[in-house]
Design a protein around this motif. Structure first.
Motif, PDB file in Angstrom:
ATOM      1  N   THR A   6      -1.710  10.599  -0.703  1.00 13.02           N
ATOM      2  CA  THR A   6      -1.516  10.090   0.652  1.00 13.02           C
ATOM      3  C   THR A   6      -0.953   8.685   0.584  1.00 13.02           C
ATOM      4  O   THR A   6      -1.534   7.806  -0.065  1.00 13.02           O
ATOM      5  CB  THR A   6      -2.842  10.065   1.433  1.00 13.02           C
ATOM      6  N   ALA A   7       0.192   8.485   1.224  1.00 14.22           N
ATOM      7  CA  ALA A   7       0.781   7.154   1.364  1.00 14.22           C
ATOM      8  C   ALA A   7       0.445   6.666   2.766  1.00 14.22           C
ATOM      9  O   ALA A   7       0.879   7.252   3.757  1.00 14.22           O
ATOM     10  CB  ALA A   7       2.287   7.207   1.151  1.00 14.22           C
ATOM     11  N   ARG A   8      -0.336   5.612   2.835  1.00 14.83           N
ATOM     12  CA  ARG A   8      -0.826   5.113   4.125  1.00 14.83           C
ATOM     13  C   ARG A   8      -0.241   3.724   4.392  1.00 14.83           C
ATOM     14  O   ARG A   8      -0.215   2.872   3.491  1.00 14.83           O
ATOM     15  CB  ARG A   8      -2.353   5.062   4.113  1.00 14.83           C
ATOM     16  N   TYR A   9       0.210   3.510   5.615  1.00 15.79           N
ATOM     17  CA  TYR A   9       0.881   2.268   5.987  1.00 15.79           C
ATOM     18  C   TYR A   9       0.227   1.676   7.232  1.00 15.79           C
ATOM     19  O   TYR A   9      -0.127   2.394   8.162  1.00 15.79           O
ATOM     20  CB  TYR A   9       2.365   2.525   6.258  1.00 15.79           C
ATOM     21  N   ALA A  10       0.104   0.348   7.236  1.00 19.05           N
ATOM     22  CA  ALA A  10      -0.464  -0.344   8.393  1.00 19.05           C
ATOM     23  C   ALA A  10       0.182  -1.717   8.511  1.00 19.05           C
ATOM     24  O   ALA A  10       0.426  -2.386   7.498  1.00 19.05           O
ATOM     25  CB  ALA A  10      -1.978  -0.487   8.251  1.00 19.05           C
ATOM     26  N   ILE A  11       0.469  -2.131   9.736  1.00 19.80           N
ATOM     27  CA  ILE A  11       1.005  -3.474   9.952  1.00 19.80           C
ATOM     28  C   ILE A  11       0.002  -4.296  10.752  1.00 19.80           C
ATOM     29  O   ILE A  11      -0.716  -3.796  11.609  1.00 19.80           O
ATOM     30  CB  ILE A  11       2.374  -3.459  10.661  1.00 19.80           C
ATOM     31  N   ASP A  12      -0.032  -5.578  10.413  1.00 19.48           N
ATOM     32  CA  ASP A  12      -0.891  -6.536  11.096  1.00 19.48           C
ATOM     33  C   ASP A  12      -0.160  -7.870  11.060  1.00 19.48           C
ATOM     34  O   ASP A  12       0.032  -8.441   9.981  1.00 19.48           O
ATOM     35  CB  ASP A  12      -2.249  -6.635  10.404  1.00 19.48           C
ATOM     36  N   GLY A  13       0.268  -8.350  12.225  1.00 19.65           N
ATOM     37  CA  GLY A  13       1.087  -9.550  12.239  1.00 19.65           C
ATOM     38  C   GLY A  13       2.374  -9.323  11.480  1.00 19.65           C
ATOM     39  O   GLY A  13       3.090  -8.351  11.717  1.00 19.65           O
ATOM     40  N   ALA A  14       2.683 -10.188  10.533  1.00 22.69           N
ATOM     41  CA  ALA A  14       3.912 -10.087   9.741  1.00 22.69           C
ATOM     42  C   ALA A  14       3.688  -9.385   8.407  1.00 22.69           C
ATOM     43  O   ALA A  14       4.518  -9.498   7.504  1.00 22.69           O
ATOM     44  CB  ALA A  14       4.496 -11.475   9.517  1.00 22.69           C
ATOM     45  N   LYS A  15       2.564  -8.681   8.274  1.00 21.20           N
ATOM     46  CA  LYS A  15       2.194  -8.071   6.989  1.00 21.20           C
ATOM     47  C   LYS A  15       2.156  -6.542   7.075  1.00 21.20           C
ATOM     48  O   LYS A  15       1.595  -5.974   8.010  1.00 21.20           O
ATOM     49  CB  LYS A  15       0.829  -8.587   6.541  1.00 21.20           C
ATOM     50  N   LEU A  16       2.754  -5.906   6.072  1.00 25.27           N
ATOM     51  CA  LEU A  16       2.674  -4.456   5.879  1.00 25.27           C
ATOM     52  C   LEU A  16       1.762  -4.180   4.699  1.00 25.27           C
ATOM     53  O   LEU A  16       1.982  -4.700   3.610  1.00 25.27           O
ATOM     54  CB  LEU A  16       4.073  -3.882   5.596  1.00 25.27           C
ATOM     55  N   THR A  17       0.735  -3.355   4.928  1.00 23.84           N
ATOM     56  CA  THR A  17      -0.145  -2.924   3.839  1.00 23.84           C
ATOM     57  C   THR A  17       0.217  -1.506   3.442  1.00 23.84           C
ATOM     58  O   THR A  17       0.307  -0.609   4.291  1.00 23.84           O
ATOM     59  CB  THR A  17      -1.622  -2.983   4.263  1.00 23.84           C
ATOM     60  N   VAL A  18       0.451  -1.306   2.153  1.00 20.31           N
ATOM     61  CA  VAL A  18       0.822  -0.015   1.582  1.00 20.31           C
ATOM     62  C   VAL A  18      -0.324   0.444   0.687  1.00 20.31           C
ATOM     63  O   VAL A  18      -0.685  -0.252  -0.269  1.00 20.31           O
ATOM     64  CB  VAL A  18       2.120  -0.132   0.752  1.00 20.31           C
ATOM     65  N   SER A  19      -0.900   1.608   0.996  1.00 18.79           N
ATOM     66  CA  SER A  19      -2.010   2.140   0.197  1.00 18.79           C
ATOM     67  C   SER A  19      -1.655   3.529  -0.303  1.00 18.79           C
ATOM     68  O   SER A  19      -1.246   4.391   0.481  1.00 18.79           O
ATOM     69  CB  SER A  19      -3.304   2.203   1.019  1.00 18.79           C
ATOM     70  N   TYR A  20      -1.831   3.726  -1.601  1.00 18.78           N
ATOM     71  CA  TYR A  20      -1.626   5.037  -2.210  1.00 18.78           C
ATOM     72  C   TYR A  20      -2.985   5.620  -2.562  1.00 18.78           C
ATOM     73  O   TYR A  20      -3.717   5.052  -3.378  1.00 18.78           O
ATOM     74  CB  TYR A  20      -0.772   4.915  -3.471  1.00 18.78           C
ATOM     75  N   GLU A  21      -3.326   6.737  -1.939  1.00 19.59           N
ATOM     76  CA  GLU A  21      -4.606   7.397  -2.176  1.00 19.59           C
ATOM     77  C   GLU A  21      -4.344   8.668  -2.980  1.00 19.59           C
ATOM     78  O   GLU A  21      -3.687   9.586  -2.501  1.00 19.59           O
ATOM     79  CB  GLU A  21      -5.280   7.733  -0.849  1.00 19.59           C
ATOM     80  N   VAL A  22      -4.847   8.708  -4.195  1.00 16.57           N
ATOM     81  CA  VAL A  22      -4.604   9.837  -5.099  1.00 16.57           C
ATOM     82  C   VAL A  22      -5.899  10.618  -5.258  1.00 16.57           C
ATOM     83  O   VAL A  22      -6.877  10.116  -5.822  1.00 16.57           O
ATOM     84  CB  VAL A  22      -4.102   9.352  -6.465  1.00 16.57           C
TER      85      VAL A  22
END
Length: 291
Positions: free
Chosen positions: A111-127
């Motif tokens: 699972t590739a999960r993406y979230a934005i908060d302000g000027a930041k993108l968080t990229v999480s890879y769940e294996v």
């Protein structure tokens, strides 16, 4: 399919083709390389279930299973399933198939999960290990950022700024194989904590940090606070790569490396190998913040 994340500071475009992002826009500019098949058609591919390459694209697991994977694995070339999202979050899922199991013999769900908060993108890879035995794997990001960021600027106007001092000697890639020579090291081209960017820097190969102190690296214009900050607290390795003719620089936080000169071809013996127990999900993340 595409999905757009948007708030008052950032707009990020995502695609199910490869399950990754295709645009990071803010401040009236595009921060992500927009791709050129004549140079590099990628933008921000997911490296799974390997980072880099295997010797002759082949390895064997400790239990005797065959692994046959092209460079960076297969996730980047697969169609992911959209798993839901809203204006600031989204997820894409890739599940093992009979075809993929022929290359990598472990049932999985990525699972590739993406979230934005302000000027930041968080990229999480769940294996997730959906099989019945321990699953060795590697995971990493490969985002390429536009450089220069604005018209009228030069590539050499920019540098990478590391948060810590790094080793004086670096390992190097072997161009004929893409593998890594860790025994015959080369001079680190950094100037203090800065890596000045020039197209000539990438005439030979990528710059590989196999012994890395920093977990934050910024692409920034010299003498101006404008750029991208990549933070990767749980990724132990970093690759910096471009093409001599490319107006981009890839800042790649990896959980593993191409097969190294002091390693055999047993999959679990490669640097940084992660192992998920049956039913376990392992998460690795990084963030991209524009400024």
């Amino acid at each position: 399919m595409e999905h757009i994340l948007k708030n008052d500071q950032l707009t990020v475009a995502l695609t199910s083709a490869g399950g990754s992002f295709t645009s990071i826009a803010a401040n009236g500019r595009e921060y992500l390389w927009q791709g050129d098949p004549a140079v590099w058609s990628g933008q921000a591919p997911i490296c799974f279930p390997i980072c880099g390459g295997l010797r002759d694209n082949h390895a064997v697991t400790a239990s005797g299973k065959e692994v046959n994977l092209a460079r960076h694995g297969f996730a980047r070339k697969q169609e992911f399933e959209f798993a839901g999202g809203d204006e600031t979050t989204a997820a894409f899922v890739l599940k093992s198939t009979p075809e993929l199991l022929e290359q990598y013999p472990y049932p999985f769900e990525l699972t590739a999960r993406y979230a934005i908060d302000g000027a930041k993108l968080t990229v999480s890879y769940e294996v997730a290990n959906t099989g019945h035995e321990d699953m060795p794997f590697f995971i990493g990001g490969h985002p390429g950022f536009a450089c220069p960021l604005d018209e009228g600027e030069q590539y050499s106007d920019y540098k990478l700024r590391f948060e810590s001092d790094e080793a004086e000697k670096l390992c190097c890639a072997v161009p004929s194989t893409g593998l890594i020579d860790v025994e015959n090291r080369v001079e680190n081209p950094m100037d203090g904590r800065d890596l000045p960017l020039t197209h000539e820097l990438f005439d030979f190969a990528e710059t590989i940090f196999d012994v890395l102190s920093s977990r934050v690296v910024e692409l920034v214009k010299k003498d101006e606070e404008k750029g991208v900050r990549v933070s990767f607290p749980d990724m132990p390795y970093l690759i910096v790569w471009s093409k001599p003719e490319g107006d981009f620089v890839a800042i790649e936080p990896w959980g593993g490396l191409s097969t190294c000169s002091d390693e055999d071809d047993v999959f679990e013996n490669k640097r940084g190998c992660l192992v998920a127990k049956p039913g376990e999900t392992v998460v690795r993340s990084f963030t991209v913040e524009v400024f």
